[in-house]
Design an enzyme around this catalytic site. Sequence first.
Site, mmCIF file in Angstrom:
data_model
loop_
_atom_site.group_PDB
_atom_site.id
_atom_site.type_symbol
_atom_site.label_atom_id
_atom_site.label_comp_id
_atom_site.label_asym_id
_atom_site.label_seq_id
_atom_site.Cartn_x
_atom_site.Cartn_y
_atom_site.Cartn_z
ATOM 1 N N HIS A 133 33.852 1.653 64.576
ATOM 2 C CA HIS A 133 33.094 2.895 64.404
ATOM 3 C C HIS A 133 31.673 2.736 64.933
ATOM 4 O O HIS A 133 30.998 1.741 64.676
ATOM 5 C CB HIS A 133 33.044 3.292 62.931
ATOM 6 C CG HIS A 133 32.528 4.676 62.719
ATOM 7 N ND1 HIS A 133 33.346 5.785 62.763
ATOM 8 C CD2 HIS A 133 31.274 5.160 62.501
ATOM 9 C CE1 HIS A 133 32.634 6.867 62.570
ATOM 10 N NE2 HIS A 133 31.359 6.517 62.416
ATOM 11 N N ASP A 166 38.234 0.981 62.374
ATOM 12 C CA ASP A 166 37.379 2.068 61.902
ATOM 13 C C ASP A 166 38.013 2.675 60.666
ATOM 14 O O ASP A 166 39.211 3.001 60.656
ATOM 15 C CB ASP A 166 37.229 3.126 63.002
ATOM 16 C CG ASP A 166 36.363 4.303 62.586
ATOM 17 O OD1 ASP A 166 35.749 4.258 61.504
ATOM 18 O OD2 ASP A 166 36.312 5.286 63.352
ATOM 19 N N SER A 172 31.472 10.900 65.184
ATOM 20 C CA SER A 172 31.395 10.629 63.751
ATOM 21 C C SER A 172 31.171 11.928 62.966
ATOM 22 O O SER A 172 31.982 12.845 63.056
ATOM 23 C CB SER A 172 30.289 9.607 63.482
ATOM 24 O OG SER A 172 30.355 9.121 62.167
#
Length: 399
Positions: free
Chosen positions: A373, A343, A189
């Site tokens: 995600h 995501d 991320s």
Amino acid sequence: MGRRAWCFLLLGVLAAYYIYTPLPGNVEEPWKLTLIDASLRTFVHLATFVEFLGLCHFFDLFTSTMSLREAPPTSDENVTVTDTKFNNIPVRVYVPRRKPDAQRRGVFYIHGGGWSLGSAALKNYDLLSRWTAERLDAVVVSTNYRLAPQYRFPIQFEDVYDALKWFLQKNILEEYGVDPGRIGVSGDSAGGNLAAAVTLQLSDDPEVPLRPKTQSLIYPALQALDMDTPSFRENAHVPILPRSLLVRFWNEYLGGDRAVEQAMLCNRHVPQEAGPLLGRVNWSSLLPQRFLKGHAYRAPTFGSSELARKYPGFLDVRAAPLLADDRRLQGLPRTHVVTCQYDILRDEGFMYVRRLRDAGVPVTHSHVEDGFHGALSFPELKICYRMLDEYLSWLEENL
């Protein structure tokens, strides 16, 4: 209808709002994911309300709660765990206990959390680093960095870069028994964003003679110019990273001006000076055909140049590696990119894969069709172990 009945109805509606989230049909363990998402949304609304009352900043409540999920540096029969500092940056180092046959691999890991949350000590990152050290017989350095909103770009980048350069020194590698030719940089991320950014910076830094052999980017955030890609449209409300929260993360990282946040939500934050860079994030020419169906490309509307001058991170490759030119991309090492179908950041990973391949960089792209995600951060879900095994298998083969 009586007062009691109205109260029960209201409670039922609120419970349905917080607990029920429409999920794609192929998501594994949907009820577990629903409960995780309901907990997150409840906490986001609580933090928003507390901030509205002026009691504390939105992320202060998150930070204080997440600190309860941190694990102490506990060694076991397999791994020695130590908290230390690399160039004054706190890091947690994992060293396998078994005697090595040769110099070990080295993995430099950067945690996610929107540049605003988390630490290397969080239980999920502690587990990830332990598993990596044990399976790969690798020395793992899991780095911290100062967090937004107290610290903003480029502080986070500089912290990670300073820690990585310290690790790459010959004497430090010798101390930990790490092979200088087998070092990988990884992150998820926002950590994937920082991993891509520092690896890119190393390729042009004459002060650092060593280069990573690999980089692994797990559902990375790679640009903040176009907030209207197909994955932004399709996954704006899909767990666990809704569009509004992602925009808040970017805004806190790059400047903290709520006017910028509102402009980003409308995709009207791009200064006219960014025009030549839009081709590097033009999803209509960089995405696979299957993601283009039903989506018409609309270029971001040019906004205030004053905001861009005030917050230049939008156009800085240290914040947005996808904006790097082809020459810089050519110097990158063998790369692993993990994307998830559900995501909001999916398309940025796909675009980076395309641009890296066009630049001649060897790339392995792992796309998780039922992924979302943050999946790697939830060991209570089966998908976490599938993704972990694929990530570690790639490192085992390529590092």
